[in-house]
Write a protein that holds these residues in place. Structure first.
Motif, short mmCIF file in Angstrom:
data_model
loop_
_atom_site.label_atom_id
_atom_site.label_comp_id
_atom_site.label_asym_id
_atom_site.label_seq_id
_atom_site.Cartn_x
_atom_site.Cartn_y
_atom_site.Cartn_z
N ASN A 128 10.79 43.23 7.09
CA ASN A 128 10.48 44.54 7.66
C ASN A 128 11.23 45.69 6.85
OD1 ASN A 128 13.22 43.57 8.55
ND2 ASN A 128 13.02 44.53 10.60
N GLY A 130 8.23 47.04 19.52
CA GLY A 130 8.15 46.03 18.31
C GLY A 130 7.01 45.32 18.57
N GLY A 131 6.95 44.12 17.58
CA GLY A 131 5.58 43.46 17.35
C GLY A 131 5.07 42.69 18.59
N VAL A 154 1.53 43.11 11.66
CA VAL A 154 3.02 43.48 11.85
C VAL A 154 3.65 43.35 10.70
CG1 VAL A 154 5.18 42.79 13.20
CG2 VAL A 154 2.98 43.27 14.23
N ALA A 210 4.18 47.02 13.33
CA ALA A 210 5.65 47.10 13.53
C ALA A 210 6.51 46.97 12.20
CB ALA A 210 6.10 46.10 14.69
N GLY A 269 7.21 49.85 17.31
CA GLY A 269 5.73 49.01 17.04
C GLY A 269 4.49 49.83 17.49
#
Length: 462
Positions: free
Chosen positions: A65, A123-124, A266, A292, A303
């Motif tokens: 990320n 988030g994912g 993601v 995300a 996300g």
């Protein structure tokens, strides 16, 4: 504060680790892997620095990320400015704020042309749950109540919530927790290195895609809501890049049977593969995209999903009492949105999407060329700045090492000893360095990997 065996810790590191052992449950928790953890204290560019001041290359960009590297002032300042003006405000119906509005407009200019509206999560995993609920709502709102099944792929990873783990095609994420939720089924991954083509009249990609059609027909098209797939399978499969004819055929099958296509971007979103989003490599547009990780370069959690005009139209025209009853407290968090805006700005300003395709191709070619002669390297694959090196006990049969040989952990430890912190997923060394890594830094990463893996693996066996 009590300590194990009532012994006072000898050092500050020991003190912190003792507290950690007592009070923290880590992701994929097991104490056997956490006796002497790495204690990170600082990040600089592509490097992580531990409590002893040792520098390690962040070979996986955190958890796929931290695409802009550590310590980017633009992102830090964007978060600070937003915290000083509006730290939080709800984005529930009836309220909005400038950061979420501006981010939505910005996203609409970089995402797939089919995607027109956005919903934000933390988030994912939440994004996967949102995609699943949205797909089911979409069909139910039109009176097609049976259309609720979700088809995913083996070796996929979509998250660890109850819903997203049911879509995940890695058994370990469900086996210890009881059965997956009903209504989820899995087909084989295209996995070019290991997919066995049952039909010599079809290409490997066509045959793999046709497994979706077979599953839809077996279940009944009237019962299938959506197919969810990562453009490149990362967190479960170990960087599985599909055949070029796979996703175009998947799109055609989804259209033929009125099944929504969900792209789980993601990991692959925001430049990681050398495109803004992964399916662009094959000219395919999804009905839903989820994202995300790279949207904020990991600096703050954020996300979300994007949906087509067709889906948004159904949500917009629902009766108020039968609306899309879905929401999270932190949806559209202003600080997350502000950092996302800054992240996209850096990606554009520095031309990182285009650069990633160029440097990623050179990075992969070097790995492939210099590891080609090792009989324990089965496959070297990648897309953009995602690369996977699959190792085997026997190249001719593609036989894997037995788990008791402990090869993966030994390779990971050797890479770490040489200054590279990354993930070894089962039998695959995974690499996803920051998109901002210089060519010299990428060469350094490649050299460490090549020096570690270029010789036969006898020394790694238990």
């Amino acid at each position: 504060m009590p300590y194990p065996n009532n012994a006072e810790p000898a050092t500050e590191f020991d003190r912190l680790v003792a507290i950690d052992h007592q009070h923290i449950l880590h992701p994929q928790h097991h104490p056997s892997e956490h006796e002497k953890p790495l204690l990170w204290t600082k990040g600089e560019g592509i490097y992580l620095i531990n409590d002893a001041g040792e520098r390690f290359i962040d070979g996986l960009s955190g958890m796929w990320n931290v695409s802009l590297g550590h310590g980017r002032r633009e992102l830090i300042e964007a978060a600070t400015r937003q915290l000083e003006t509006l730290d939080f405000a709800t984005a529930y119906a009836g309220s909005s704020h400038r950061p979420v509005i501006e981010l939505s407009e910005l996203l609409s200019g970089v995402v797939y042309p089919s995607i027109k509206a956005f919903y934000f999560t933390s988030g994912g995993g939440e994004a996967t749950d949102t995609s699943i609920r949205t797909a089911r709502y979409f069909w139910r709102a039109q009176g097609r109540l049976e259309k609720s099944k979700i088809i995913a792929r083996k070796l996929s990873y979509h998250g660890s919530t109850v819903g997203s783990a049911s879509a995940t095609g890695v058994d370990e994420f469900s086996d210890g927790f009881g059965p997956r939720l009903p209504g989820f089924l899995h087909i084989e991954s295209p996995y070019p290195y290991r997919f066995v083509n049952p039909n010599p009249l079809k290409t490997q990609g066509q045959a793999a895609a046709d497994l979706l059609e077979e599953a839809i027909l077996r279940e009944g098209p009237e019962t299938v809501a959506a197919f969810i797939a990562e453009p490149v399978q990362g967190g479960g499969g170990g960087i599985l890049v599909p055949q070029d004819d796979y996703f175009p055929r998947i799109r055609a099958i989804c259209d033929r049977y009125d099944v929504l296509l969900i792209a789980d971007d993601v990991i692959t979103g925001f430049g990681r593969t050398g495109r803004w989003f992964g399916l662009e490599h094959w000219g395919v547009n999804p009905d839903i995209v989820q994202f995300a990780k790279g949207i904020t370069s990991g600096y703050v959690p954020l996300g979300g999903i994007g949906v087509s005009a067709r889906i948004k139209g159904v949500l917009d025209h629902a009766e108020p009492a039968k609306r899309w009853w879905h929401g999270y407290t932190y949806s559209g968090h202003p600080v997350g949105c502000a950092v996302a805006i800054a992240t996209i700005g850096v990606l554009k300003k520095e031309g990182l999407i285009e650069r990633t395709e160029k440097v990623g191709t050179a990075f992969l070619r070097r790995l492939q060329a210099e590891l080609a002669d090792n009989p324990n390297i089965g496959d070297v694959r990648g897309q953009g700045l995602l690369a996977g090196i699959e190792f085997v006990e026997d190249r001719a049969t593609k036989r894997t090492f037995p788990g008791a040989a402990n090869v993966g952990p030994r390779i990971k430890a050797e890479l770490l000893r040489r200054g590279l912190c990354t993930r070894v997923l089962s039998d695959v060394v995974c690499l996803a360095p920051p998109l901002t890594a210089t060519e010299d830094e990428l060469d350094r990463i490649a050299s460490i990997v090549i020096d570690t893996l270029s010789q036969p693996f006898d020394r790694f066996k238990a």
